[in-house]
Design a protein around this motif. Structure first.
Motif, PDB file in Angstrom:
ATOM      1  N   UNK A  68       0.813  -1.217   0.000  1.00 24.71           N
ATOM      2  CA  UNK A  68       0.000   0.000   0.000  1.00 24.71           C
ATOM      3  C   UNK A  68       0.849   1.271   0.000  1.00 24.71           C
ATOM      4  N   UNK A  69       2.123   1.111  -0.323  1.00 21.28           N
ATOM      5  CA  UNK A  69       3.023   2.253  -0.307  1.00 21.28           C
ATOM      6  C   UNK A  69       3.753   2.400   1.007  1.00 21.28           C
ATOM      7  N   UNK A  70       3.298   1.681   2.014  1.00 18.85           N
ATOM      8  CA  UNK A  70       3.882   1.762   3.351  1.00 18.85           C
ATOM      9  C   UNK A  70       4.180   0.392   3.955  1.00 18.85           C
ATOM     10  N   UNK A  71       3.290  -0.545   3.740  1.00 18.84           N
ATOM     11  CA  UNK A  71       3.431  -1.887   4.321  1.00 18.84           C
ATOM     12  C   UNK A  71       3.247  -2.962   3.262  1.00 18.84           C
ATOM     13  N   UNK A  72       3.978  -4.055   3.472  1.00 14.93           N
ATOM     14  CA  UNK A  72       3.824  -5.253   2.660  1.00 14.93           C
ATOM     15  C   UNK A  72       2.999  -6.252   3.467  1.00 14.93           C
ATOM     16  N   UNK A  73       2.059  -6.894   2.816  1.00 13.22           N
ATOM     17  CA  UNK A  73       1.331  -8.022   3.396  1.00 13.22           C
ATOM     18  C   UNK A  73       1.444  -9.136   2.381  1.00 13.22           C
ATOM     19  N   UNK A  74       1.947 -10.282   2.820  1.00  9.92           N
ATOM     20  CA  UNK A  74       2.225 -11.342   1.858  1.00  9.92           C
ATOM     21  C   UNK A  74       1.776 -12.693   2.379  1.00  9.92           C
ATOM     22  N   UNK A  75       1.227 -13.488   1.467  1.00 12.60           N
ATOM     23  CA  UNK A  75       0.890 -14.888   1.695  1.00 12.60           C
ATOM     24  C   UNK A  75       1.852 -15.701   0.844  1.00 12.60           C
ATOM     25  N   UNK A  76       2.566 -16.625   1.457  1.00 13.17           N
ATOM     26  CA  UNK A  76       3.473 -17.520   0.757  1.00 13.17           C
ATOM     27  C   UNK A  76       2.981 -18.950   0.919  1.00 13.17           C
ATOM     28  N   UNK A  77       3.176 -19.760  -0.115  1.00 11.90           N
ATOM     29  CA  UNK A  77       2.777 -21.170  -0.074  1.00 11.90           C
ATOM     30  C   UNK A  77       3.911 -22.016  -0.630  1.00 11.90           C
ATOM     31  N   UNK A  78       4.219 -23.101   0.057  1.00 15.26           N
ATOM     32  CA  UNK A  78       5.268 -23.991  -0.416  1.00 15.26           C
ATOM     33  C   UNK A  78       5.678 -24.946   0.685  1.00 15.26           C
ATOM     34  N   UNK A  79       6.773 -25.647   0.463  1.00 13.71           N
ATOM     35  CA  UNK A  79       7.312 -26.559   1.474  1.00 13.71           C
ATOM     36  C   UNK A  79       7.791 -25.742   2.670  1.00 13.71           C
ATOM     37  N   UNK A  80       7.585 -26.270   3.872  1.00 12.01           N
ATOM     38  CA  UNK A  80       7.940 -25.550   5.090  1.00 12.01           C
ATOM     39  C   UNK A  80       9.389 -25.090   5.140  1.00 12.01           C
ATOM     40  N   UNK A  81      10.326 -25.973   4.785  1.00 12.97           N
ATOM     41  CA  UNK A  81      11.748 -25.614   4.799  1.00 12.97           C
ATOM     42  C   UNK A  81      12.030 -24.493   3.806  1.00 12.97           C
ATOM     43  N   UNK A  82      11.380 -24.547   2.673  1.00  9.58           N
ATOM     44  CA  UNK A  82      11.573 -23.505   1.659  1.00  9.58           C
ATOM     45  C   UNK A  82      11.032 -22.179   2.156  1.00  9.58           C
ATOM     46  N   UNK A  83       9.876 -22.197   2.810  1.00  5.94           N
ATOM     47  CA  UNK A  83       9.314 -20.953   3.337  1.00  5.94           C
ATOM     48  C   UNK A  83      10.233 -20.343   4.385  1.00  5.94           C
ATOM     49  N   UNK A  84      10.893 -21.173   5.185  1.00  4.91           N
ATOM     50  CA  UNK A  84      11.848 -20.666   6.180  1.00  4.91           C
ATOM     51  C   UNK A  84      12.994 -19.931   5.497  1.00  4.91           C
ATOM     52  N   UNK A  85      13.487 -20.488   4.394  1.00  4.98           N
ATOM     53  CA  UNK A  85      14.575 -19.840   3.657  1.00  4.98           C
ATOM     54  C   UNK A  85      14.112 -18.509   3.052  1.00  4.98           C
ATOM     55  N   UNK A  86      12.908 -18.496   2.491  1.00  2.00           N
ATOM     56  CA  UNK A  86      12.360 -17.261   1.920  1.00  2.00           C
ATOM     57  C   UNK A  86      12.194 -16.208   3.011  1.00  2.00           C
ATOM     58  N   UNK A  87      11.646 -16.616   4.140  1.00  2.00           N
ATOM     59  CA  UNK A  87      11.432 -15.683   5.243  1.00  2.00           C
ATOM     60  C   UNK A  87      12.761 -15.119   5.756  1.00  2.00           C
ATOM     61  N   UNK A  88      13.783 -15.957   5.861  1.00  2.00           N
ATOM     62  CA  UNK A  88      15.097 -15.486   6.308  1.00  2.00           C
ATOM     63  C   UNK A  88      15.653 -14.459   5.317  1.00  2.00           C
TER      64      UNK A  88
END
Length: 162
Positions: A68-88
């Motif tokens: 919205x120009x100020x904040x990101x809101x994101x939904x990610x879907x995938x394997x749990x280990x992969x999501x941990x890497x993306x989040x890091x």
């Protein structure tokens, strides 16, 4: 809605089959919110999208990003280990601050199966066009109730602040 998200609700659906290389991997969904660093530009956001879409395609991650120009809101879907890497990786990115995971769950299916990263920059406070709540509602209509609640709560709070 931005041109990247037009028709979004028409294309989103729950896909139970895992379309990626390892069909045995359970799908997890994670939703987070973060604040954009001061001075973030449209070019910065485009860079985030390009890198995310490429990396997500390679690693079997799908999802949606709302900005919205100020904040990101994101939904990610995938394997749990992969999501941990993306989040890091996101936590290390200086364009994000104050990242908070709002929810995480094992899912029966993907809510955004055809989107390596669906994106919309929503607008707040414009007199013409759909309201922020209407923009977000069109995007998350097919999502699970928990995911839709995060995105709709974000829209209502941002809309009230405008």
């Amino acid at each position: 809605l931005s041109s990247n998200a037009q028709g979004f609700a028409l294309h989103s659906r729950c896909v139970r089959a895992n379309p990626w290389k390892d069909k045995s991997v359970a799908i997890e969904q994670m939703t987070y919110i973060s604040t954009a660093s001061p001075g973030i530009t449209n070019a910065d956001v485009e860079s985030i999208l390009l890198k995310s879409r490429h990396g997500n395609r390679e690693s079997g991650v799908t999802g949606m990003l709302l900005f919205d120009g100020r904040r990101f809101l994101q939904q990610l879907e995938g394997a749990g280990e992969t999501l941990e890497l993306v989040l890091a990786r996101i936590r290390r990115d200086p364009r994000h601050r104050a990242l908070v995971v709002l929810g995480r769950r094992v899912a029966d299916c993907r809510m955004f199966p055809n989107w390596q990263m669906a994106y919309s920059r929503v607008t707040v406070g414009e007199q013409k066009g759909p309201t922020l709540v209407e923009q977000v509602e069109a995007m998350v209509g097919p999502a699970s109730p928990d995911v839709a609640a995060h995105f709709m709560g974000f829209a209502r709070l941002r809309g009230a602040a405008a």
